[in-house]
Design a protein around this motif. Structure first.
Motif, mmCIF file in Angstrom:
data_model
loop_
_atom_site.group_PDB
_atom_site.id
_atom_site.type_symbol
_atom_site.label_atom_id
_atom_site.label_comp_id
_atom_site.label_asym_id
_atom_site.label_seq_id
_atom_site.Cartn_x
_atom_site.Cartn_y
_atom_site.Cartn_z
ATOM 1 N N LYS A 4 1.177 -1.333 -0.330
ATOM 2 C CA LYS A 4 -0.080 -0.468 0.329
ATOM 3 C C LYS A 4 0.848 1.448 0.019
ATOM 4 N N LEU A 5 0.712 2.077 -0.821
ATOM 5 C CA LEU A 5 1.433 3.752 -0.779
ATOM 6 C C LEU A 5 0.148 5.090 0.120
ATOM 7 N N TYR A 6 1.379 4.555 1.523
ATOM 8 C CA TYR A 6 1.021 6.394 2.199
ATOM 9 C C TYR A 6 1.701 7.283 2.157
ATOM 10 N N LEU A 7 0.785 8.551 1.956
ATOM 11 C CA LEU A 7 1.483 10.011 1.844
ATOM 12 C C LEU A 7 1.573 10.721 2.591
ATOM 13 N N CYS A 8 2.284 10.634 3.331
ATOM 14 C CA CYS A 8 2.203 11.502 4.633
ATOM 15 C C CYS A 8 3.231 12.654 4.777
ATOM 16 N N ALA A 9 2.623 13.472 5.106
ATOM 17 C CA ALA A 9 2.786 14.925 5.458
ATOM 18 C C ALA A 9 3.249 15.379 6.829
ATOM 19 N N THR A 10 4.595 15.788 5.898
ATOM 20 C CA THR A 10 5.652 16.451 6.920
ATOM 21 C C THR A 10 5.282 17.699 7.470
ATOM 22 N N PRO A 11 6.529 18.168 8.284
ATOM 23 C CA PRO A 11 6.255 19.539 8.485
ATOM 24 C C PRO A 11 6.914 20.682 8.183
ATOM 25 N N ILE A 12 6.849 22.264 8.047
ATOM 26 C CA ILE A 12 6.631 23.189 7.063
ATOM 27 C C ILE A 12 7.853 23.467 7.515
ATOM 28 N N GLY A 13 8.262 23.459 8.800
ATOM 29 C CA GLY A 13 9.296 24.596 9.224
ATOM 30 C C GLY A 13 9.734 23.628 11.281
ATOM 31 N N ASN A 14 8.261 23.681 11.771
ATOM 32 C CA ASN A 14 8.129 22.926 12.395
ATOM 33 C C ASN A 14 7.731 21.918 13.348
ATOM 34 N N LEU A 15 9.614 21.181 13.689
ATOM 35 C CA LEU A 15 9.032 19.084 13.669
ATOM 36 C C LEU A 15 8.263 19.380 14.296
ATOM 37 N N ASP A 16 7.715 20.142 15.551
ATOM 38 C CA ASP A 16 6.408 19.682 16.576
ATOM 39 C C ASP A 16 5.015 19.601 15.708
ATOM 40 N N ASP A 17 4.884 19.697 14.075
ATOM 41 C CA ASP A 17 3.546 19.343 13.730
ATOM 42 C C ASP A 17 3.317 18.683 13.349
ATOM 43 N N ILE A 18 3.915 17.640 12.789
ATOM 44 C CA ILE A 18 4.398 15.993 12.596
ATOM 45 C C ILE A 18 3.375 15.651 12.991
ATOM 46 N N THR A 19 2.074 14.032 12.748
ATOM 47 C CA THR A 19 1.189 13.884 13.451
ATOM 48 C C THR A 19 1.523 12.242 14.030
ATOM 49 N N LEU A 20 1.138 11.669 14.223
ATOM 50 C CA LEU A 20 1.535 10.361 15.208
ATOM 51 C C LEU A 20 1.318 9.549 15.222
ATOM 52 N N ARG A 21 0.111 9.899 13.798
ATOM 53 C CA ARG A 21 0.038 8.579 12.541
ATOM 54 C C ARG A 21 1.141 8.352 11.440
ATOM 55 N N SER A 109 -4.145 9.173 2.278
ATOM 56 C CA SER A 109 -3.352 10.570 2.235
ATOM 57 C C SER A 109 -3.310 10.362 3.864
ATOM 58 N N LEU A 110 -2.117 10.639 4.549
ATOM 59 C CA LEU A 110 -2.423 11.481 6.153
ATOM 60 C C LEU A 110 -2.141 12.192 5.942
ATOM 61 N N PRO A 111 -3.393 13.194 6.984
ATOM 62 C CA PRO A 111 -3.272 14.901 6.398
ATOM 63 C C PRO A 111 -2.712 14.967 7.864
ATOM 64 N N GLY A 112 -1.351 16.961 7.295
ATOM 65 C CA GLY A 112 -1.210 17.122 8.283
ATOM 66 C C GLY A 112 -0.920 19.161 7.386
ATOM 67 N N PRO A 113 0.793 19.183 7.862
ATOM 68 C CA PRO A 113 1.074 20.517 7.177
ATOM 69 C C PRO A 113 0.818 20.974 5.838
ATOM 70 N N ALA A 114 0.237 21.863 4.809
ATOM 71 C CA ALA A 114 0.066 22.238 3.856
ATOM 72 C C ALA A 114 0.645 23.763 3.762
ATOM 73 N N ALA A 115 1.909 24.166 3.359
ATOM 74 C CA ALA A 115 2.204 25.932 2.754
ATOM 75 C C ALA A 115 0.608 26.328 2.632
ATOM 76 N N CYS A 116 0.432 25.910 1.565
ATOM 77 C CA CYS A 116 -0.701 26.918 0.698
ATOM 78 C C CYS A 116 -1.678 27.367 1.785
ATOM 79 N N VAL A 117 -3.033 25.950 2.414
ATOM 80 C CA VAL A 117 -4.004 26.470 3.663
ATOM 81 C C VAL A 117 -2.932 26.445 4.423
ATOM 82 N N THR A 118 -2.228 26.543 5.166
ATOM 83 C CA THR A 118 -1.838 27.342 6.733
ATOM 84 C C THR A 118 -1.279 28.770 6.145
ATOM 85 N N ALA A 119 -0.878 29.368 5.371
ATOM 86 C CA ALA A 119 -0.816 30.439 4.729
ATOM 87 C C ALA A 119 -2.318 31.461 4.302
#
Length: 286
Positions: A4-21, A109-119
């Motif tokens: 299976k493929l897992y699309l994993c969102a990773t932090p855009i700057g702050n490492l604390d933003d990564i999810t437990l999943r 897809s495992l949701p998480g940080p995205a610069a476009c939405v954050t901005a």
């Protein structure tokens, strides 16, 4: 059993933003496909993740995607990560996703940080409707075509830009779209995060005096719908009513429907259009 493929969102700057999943998934999969392994190893080391990595980037995305799909066919579970943010958004992840669907490989897809939405959420612009353009094309003709398309865009516009091209892009946007409001978002989620709310012209002038640093997200106000309606009304008013009528009669509408359209275009009542045309046909009765 296929992997299976897992699309994993990773932090855009702050490492604390990564999810437990995402952390759990990166530890449990058999292989991590990373846009830049030299960059991503820092993330994995920080969280003590030992899963092997392989490179997957813009310049090998087609052939490497085929290889990764074949691995998943053989039962390998793969996590895809980008340098920062959500894979598949303005990066080569979309090619791997496409090939997975064609091959019948399951993905999520495992949701998480995205610069476009954050901005966008921090911009102060309208958020109900927006369009995401990522980086504008580098080809001159393609770039101009996209800019012309954005000229009539009424939704909030999100554009990515590198610091060394920022001034040029701000000037081009201002020259094409007009001096609209813009929020220049930099260093998102980091210590020196800044949101510079200004106009396109003022932003270009500011960065000519202050060297831009770090990748930027530009959030630009969409064109005013009311302003567009007013411009359209003025263009119709510059035309004689009888010429305006001919536009719709030429489209096959009957006189009654044409009058209704003309009245709506000009912001007047249908009766006023009717009276004008009657006077035009029989000026002796005036």
């Amino acid at each position: 059993m296929p992997g299976k493929l897992y699309l994993c969102a990773t932090p855009i700057g702050n490492l604390d933003d990564i999810t437990l999943r995402v952390l759990r998934t990166l530890q449990e999969v058999d292989l991590i496909a990373a846009e830049d392994t030299r960059h991503s190893i820092k993330l994995l080391n920080h969280f003590e993740i030992k899963t092997p990595m392989t490179s997957y980037h813009e310049y090998n995305k087609i052939e490497k995607a085929r290889y990764l799909v074949e691995q998943m066919r053989q039962g390998v579970n793969i996590a895809l990560i980008t340098d920062a943010g959500t894979p598949g958004i303005s990066d080569p992840g979309e090619e791997l996703v496409r090939q997975c669907y064609e091959a019948g490989i399951e993905l999520t897809s495992l949701p998480g940080p995205a610069a476009c939405v954050t901005a966008l959420t921090m911009s102060g612009m309208a958020t109900r409707r927006f369009c995401f353009e990522a980086f504008l094309p580098t080809d001159k003709k393609d770039r101009q075509w996209v800019l012309e398309e954005l000229k009539r865009e009424t939704r909030t516009i999100i554009v990515y830009e590198a610091p060394h091209r920022l001034i040029r892009t701000l000037k081009e946007l201002g020259g094409t779209l007009g001096n609209r409001k813009v929020s220049v978002c930099r260093e998102l989620t980091k210590k020196y995060e800044t949101i510079f709310r200004t106009t396109l012209e003022e932003a270009a002038a500011y960065y000519e005096e202050n060297e831009p640093r770090g990748e930027c997200v530009l959030v630009i106000e969409g064109r005013s719908i009311e302003g567009m309606k007013e411009e359209e009304r003025q263009s119709w008013e510059s035309m004689a009513i009888e010429e305006h009528m001919e536009v719709y009669l030429g489209q096959g509408l009957d006189k009654k429907e044409a009058m209704k359209k003309v009245a709506k275009d000009r912001g007047v009542s249908k009766r006023e259009i009717y009276q004008y045309l009657m006077e035009l046909e029989d000026p002796g009765d005036m």
